[in-house]
Design a protein around this motif. Structure first.
Motif, PDB file in Angstrom:
ATOM      1  N   TYR A  84       0.928  -1.256  -0.068  1.00 64.04           N
ATOM      2  CA  TYR A  84      -0.003  -0.096  -0.092  1.00 64.04           C
ATOM      3  C   TYR A  84       0.910   1.312   0.039  1.00 64.04           C
ATOM      4  O   TYR A  84       0.680   2.278  -0.628  1.00 64.04           O
ATOM      5  N   HIS A  85       1.883   1.278   0.885  1.00 67.17           N
ATOM      6  CA  HIS A  85       2.685   2.415   0.998  1.00 67.17           C
ATOM      7  C   HIS A  85       3.513   2.603  -0.214  1.00 67.17           C
ATOM      8  O   HIS A  85       3.445   3.843  -0.855  1.00 67.17           O
ATOM      9  N   THR A  86       4.168   1.682  -1.035  1.00 66.29           N
ATOM     10  CA  THR A  86       4.738   1.823  -2.033  1.00 66.29           C
ATOM     11  C   THR A  86       3.959   2.179  -3.311  1.00 66.29           C
ATOM     12  O   THR A  86       4.410   2.959  -4.328  1.00 66.29           O
ATOM     13  N   SER A  87       2.607   1.492  -3.304  1.00 66.33           N
ATOM     14  CA  SER A  87       1.986   1.737  -4.406  1.00 66.33           C
ATOM     15  C   SER A  87       1.373   3.295  -4.660  1.00 66.33           C
ATOM     16  O   SER A  87       1.078   3.742  -5.806  1.00 66.33           O
ATOM     17  N   THR A  88       1.421   3.775  -3.406  1.00 65.51           N
ATOM     18  CA  THR A  88       0.922   5.232  -3.391  1.00 65.51           C
ATOM     19  C   THR A  88       2.077   6.227  -3.564  1.00 65.51           C
ATOM     20  O   THR A  88       1.700   7.561  -3.627  1.00 65.51           O
ATOM     21  N   ARG A  89       3.219   5.881  -3.707  1.00 60.90           N
ATOM     22  CA  ARG A  89       4.214   6.723  -3.936  1.00 60.90           C
ATOM     23  C   ARG A  89       5.182   6.351  -4.819  1.00 60.90           C
ATOM     24  O   ARG A  89       4.676   6.857  -6.090  1.00 60.90           O
ATOM     25  N   LYS A 133       3.457   4.980  -8.146  1.00 58.27           N
ATOM     26  CA  LYS A 133       2.799   5.489  -9.125  1.00 58.27           C
ATOM     27  C   LYS A 133       3.801   6.385 -10.352  1.00 58.27           C
ATOM     28  O   LYS A 133       3.346   6.160 -11.487  1.00 58.27           O
ATOM     29  N   ASP A 172      10.756   8.633  -3.108  1.00 55.10           N
ATOM     30  CA  ASP A 172      10.578   8.363  -1.958  1.00 55.10           C
ATOM     31  C   ASP A 172      11.750   7.924  -1.097  1.00 55.10           C
ATOM     32  O   ASP A 172      12.384   6.782  -1.446  1.00 55.10           O
TER      33      ASP A 172
END
Length: 287
Positions: free
Chosen positions: A244-249, A252, A268
């Motif tokens: 979740y963290h990496t997919s939103t930073r 993208k 990031d």
């Protein structure tokens, strides 16, 4: 930062640590252990550093503990009561270094240039890649010195080479060559001595070219830590949070750069901290 037992340098995102007691075959001391931890802290805290190479100056990588030191040559306090509560502070010095390596957020590449026995071999175990020159030697020689494995080797070694080989090497305490290390999977390749550091840099560069520093930091911690997980559900829970963290930073940017057919520009920073609910510095108490 200036060190007395290490030589360090930073170039093109690679932090190189050279054990630097060539007149003593880079024998390990308490001071060297403390300086290694400081150097690893420095590398982890610098977002411009993407990977770390560890090697040795001179003809040896590390000839084990410096047995010429005074007192307990292994750096342990013999004045404490082995059955008392103060024993909790009597930790082996190599283990402190190895646990710091375990917590690293940057890939660790070992360029094993020569002899490495005792702690010289066990300190290599948490490295992510180990390559060796034809002159490299290895030895888990503790049984021949009348002592036990240290530097968390009983956890790392069987995970790297399997229980039968780990038992064989720790029972016999023999010194073996790079070919045997390669056959068992302790090292991934043997490289001519004159090309060893160049090959280590090539490997390190490959980890940082077009990759997300955060993705690598999290993946390194996931893989090492999940070796001790009791059930794959633990991996599923950790991966769901980190995904979740990496997919939103950076995720993208990774998707957009793929669609745009251009190199990604990941932002990031590892220094910003781990994904929520994923404590990559968490460590059980020593007891």
């Amino acid at each position: 930062m200036a060190f007395e037992t290490l030589q360090t340098s930073k170039d093109d995102g690679i932090y190189t640590i050279m054990l630097d007691r060539p007149d003593r075959m880079n024998a390990f001391t308490v001071q060297m252990g403390n300086e290694l931890i400081e150097a690893l802290d420095e590398a982890d805290g610098d977002d411009s550093i993407r990977s770390v190479i560890l090697s040795g100056n001179g003809r040896a990588f590390c000839a084990g503990m410096d047995l010429s030191s005074t007192g307990n040559v292994f750096g342990l306090d013999e004045t404490v009561d082995a059955a008392g509560p103060e024993m909790v502070r009597n930790r082996d010095e190599g283990g402190k270094v190895v646990l710091r390596m375990f917590r690293m957020k940057k890939p660790l590449v070992g360029a094993i240039n020569g002899a490495s026995v005792g702690v010289g071999s066990t300190m290599q175990l948490p490295l992510d890649v180990r390559i060796a020159s034809p002159f490299a030697k290895f030895g888990f020689v503790f049984s021949q010195r009348g002592i036990t494995l240290e530097s968390c080797a009983s956890w790392f070694l069987p995970r790297l080479v399997g229980i039968p080989k780990a038992l064989e090497w720790s029972f016999k305490g023999n010194v073996f060559d790079a070919e045997e290390a390669l056959a068992a999977g302790l090292v991934s390749e043997i490289v001519d001595a004159e090309n060893l550091m160049a090959r280590a840099r090539e490997i390190a560069d490959g980890f940082s070219s077009g990759t997300s520093a955060m993705s690598i930091a999290v993946n390194r911690q996931l893989i090492w830590r999940m070796m001790g997980a009791a059930h794959p559900m633990e991996a599923h829970a950790a991966e769901s949070r980190t995904m979740y963290h990496t997919s939103t930073r950076d995720g993208k940017e990774g998707v957009q750069s793929f669609l745009d057919k251009r190199p990604p520009e990941f932002q990031d920073a590892v220094s910003s901290g781990p994904p929520t609910g994923f404590n990559w510095d968490d460590e059980p108490p020593f007891q």
